[in-house]
Design an enzyme around this catalytic site. Structure first.
Site, short mmCIF file in Angstrom:
data_model
loop_
_atom_site.label_atom_id
_atom_site.label_comp_id
_atom_site.label_asym_id
_atom_site.label_seq_id
_atom_site.Cartn_x
_atom_site.Cartn_y
_atom_site.Cartn_z
N ASP A 155 12.86 -24.79 9.14
CA ASP A 155 12.40 -23.48 8.69
C ASP A 155 12.79 -22.36 9.65
O ASP A 155 12.06 -21.38 9.83
CB ASP A 155 10.88 -23.50 8.42
CG ASP A 155 10.53 -24.65 7.52
OD1 ASP A 155 11.21 -24.78 6.48
OD2 ASP A 155 9.63 -25.43 7.84
N HIS A 202 15.31 -24.65 1.43
CA HIS A 202 16.00 -23.51 2.02
C HIS A 202 15.71 -22.26 1.18
O HIS A 202 15.95 -22.25 -0.02
CB HIS A 202 17.51 -23.75 2.06
CG HIS A 202 17.90 -24.75 3.11
ND1 HIS A 202 19.16 -25.26 3.21
CD2 HIS A 202 17.18 -25.31 4.10
CE1 HIS A 202 19.21 -26.10 4.24
NE2 HIS A 202 18.02 -26.16 4.79
#
Ligand code: IMP
Ligand code: MG
Length: 332
Positions: A13, A42
């Site tokens: 992340d 994503h």
């Protein structure tokens, strides 16, 4: 940059999705190869919509980019089909025939396993699916009728592309500190998440990689259990504007300040040649939407300089907002 590996520096992340979508649009990437599996989401913003992609490569925003799922990846078929529909990429996405399949039973095994509960997995079943692949009883993409229209020899396409000087992005998933080998074991994912492993999953030899772009976020987050040096409370994270929830599972992300020593170590082990720093606007709100280095306030510039001096890697891209184009591109 004919062949570039994108690797996350910390616990995932870091904003790889945003960096990849920018490069896809700006550099007109020819091939983008997704590695890993459905556990990783994503996030991509195209100005209007936000996508949290679990299977489709983040470079899909560039309409001419050929999208591939690596031979070493693990495909969750319903999610793949749903995202192909959502992003409208059915004519330009391919799945390597030897990619393996995550099934519903793997998710059940993952969720009911006491060990995995302690780790706080995403619950998608990635660990059990990989176990099955190692036992050589896993199904492969070529065994699945729904995947027939998408089957490809991705490894040949990618290597021919490199031979022809095409721009190839190898899209890493998760972060280096979740690596099965180099992370905070046992609080890790089921595979190596480093740059070498990303190339390996795609079938690209180490000498054919030109750049390793390591992605840092201006602070660190982690979901699930395991050590997080310098961790701050949720309240403190909210106060600093660092509090996030996971794009995939919706869980709270834990957070900690940027760690220069860890950044240096992960740059070295991954052989990083370039770095990106995302979410600079979370640390320095005045940077929001900046497109030029000169527009940054002195403290923000100083932070970027310190990242460069302490890691020894040039910071070439700086994220200043969620949209793919909210970026300072310092490449010459
Ligand atoms: P698994 O990959 O689902 O087996 O989960 C193992 C550990 O990796 C857990 O701590 C997850 O929260 C973490 N993890 C897996 N994928 C991601 C990701 O894409 N971003 C952040 N953490 C992840
Ligand atoms: Mg993510």
């Amino acid at each position: 940059m004919p062949c570039t590996v994108i690797v996350g520096a910390f616990w995932g992340d870091e904003g790889k999705g945003k960096i990849i979508s920018y490069l896809a649009l700006k550099d007109k990437i020819d091939f983008c190869v997704r590695t890993g599996s459905v556990n990783a989401a994503h996030t991509v913003w195209d100005g209007k919509n936000r996508y949290a992609l679990h299977m489709v490569p983040a470079a899909f925003l560039h309409p001419k980019c050929r999208l591939l799922i690596a031979a070493g990846a693990n495909v969750q078929v319903p999610k793949f089909l749903e995202e192909v529909q959502l992003t409208g990429v059915k004519d330009r996405i391919g799945v390597d025939q030897n990619a393996s399949i995550i099934e519903e039973k793997h998710a059940i095994q993952d969720k009911t396993s006491a060990v995995n509960k302690g780790i706080g997995t995403t619950g998608w079943g990635v660990g059990p699916a990989l176990e099955e692949r190692v036992r050589r009883t896993a199904k492969l993409a070529k065994d699945i009728p729904d995947l027939k229209p998408f089957l490809a020899d991705a490894v040949t396409e990618i290597n021919d592309g490199i031979d022809q000087g095409k721009k190839v992005l190898l899209e890493g998933t998760q972060g280096f500190m979740l690596s099965l080998y180099f992370g905070t074991y046992p609080y890790v994912t089921g595979r190596d998440t480093g740059a070498s492993a990303i190339a390996s999953e795609a079938g690209v030899g180490p000498t054919r990689v030109d750049e390793v772009l390591i992605v840092y976020k201006s602070f660190i987050t982690r979901v699930g259990a395991g050590p997080l040096p310098g961790e701050i409370s949720k309240e403190e994270a909210q106060k600093r504007g660092w509090f996030e929830t996971a794009a995939g599972t919706g869980r709270d992300r834990r957070s900690a300040p940027f760690d220069f020593d860890l950044a240096k170590k992960t740059a070295k082990i991954n052989g990083a040649t370039q770095a990106a720093v995302t979410k600079l606007d979370s640390m320095f709100p005045k940077c929001k939407g900046a497109k030029k280095l000169d527009a940054l306030q002195p403290e923000a510039k100083q932070f970027i300089k310190e990242v460069e001096s302490r890691t020894g890697v040039p910071v070439v891209l700086i994220g200043t907002g969620p949209d793919a184009m909210d970026i300072i591109d310092a490449r010459t």
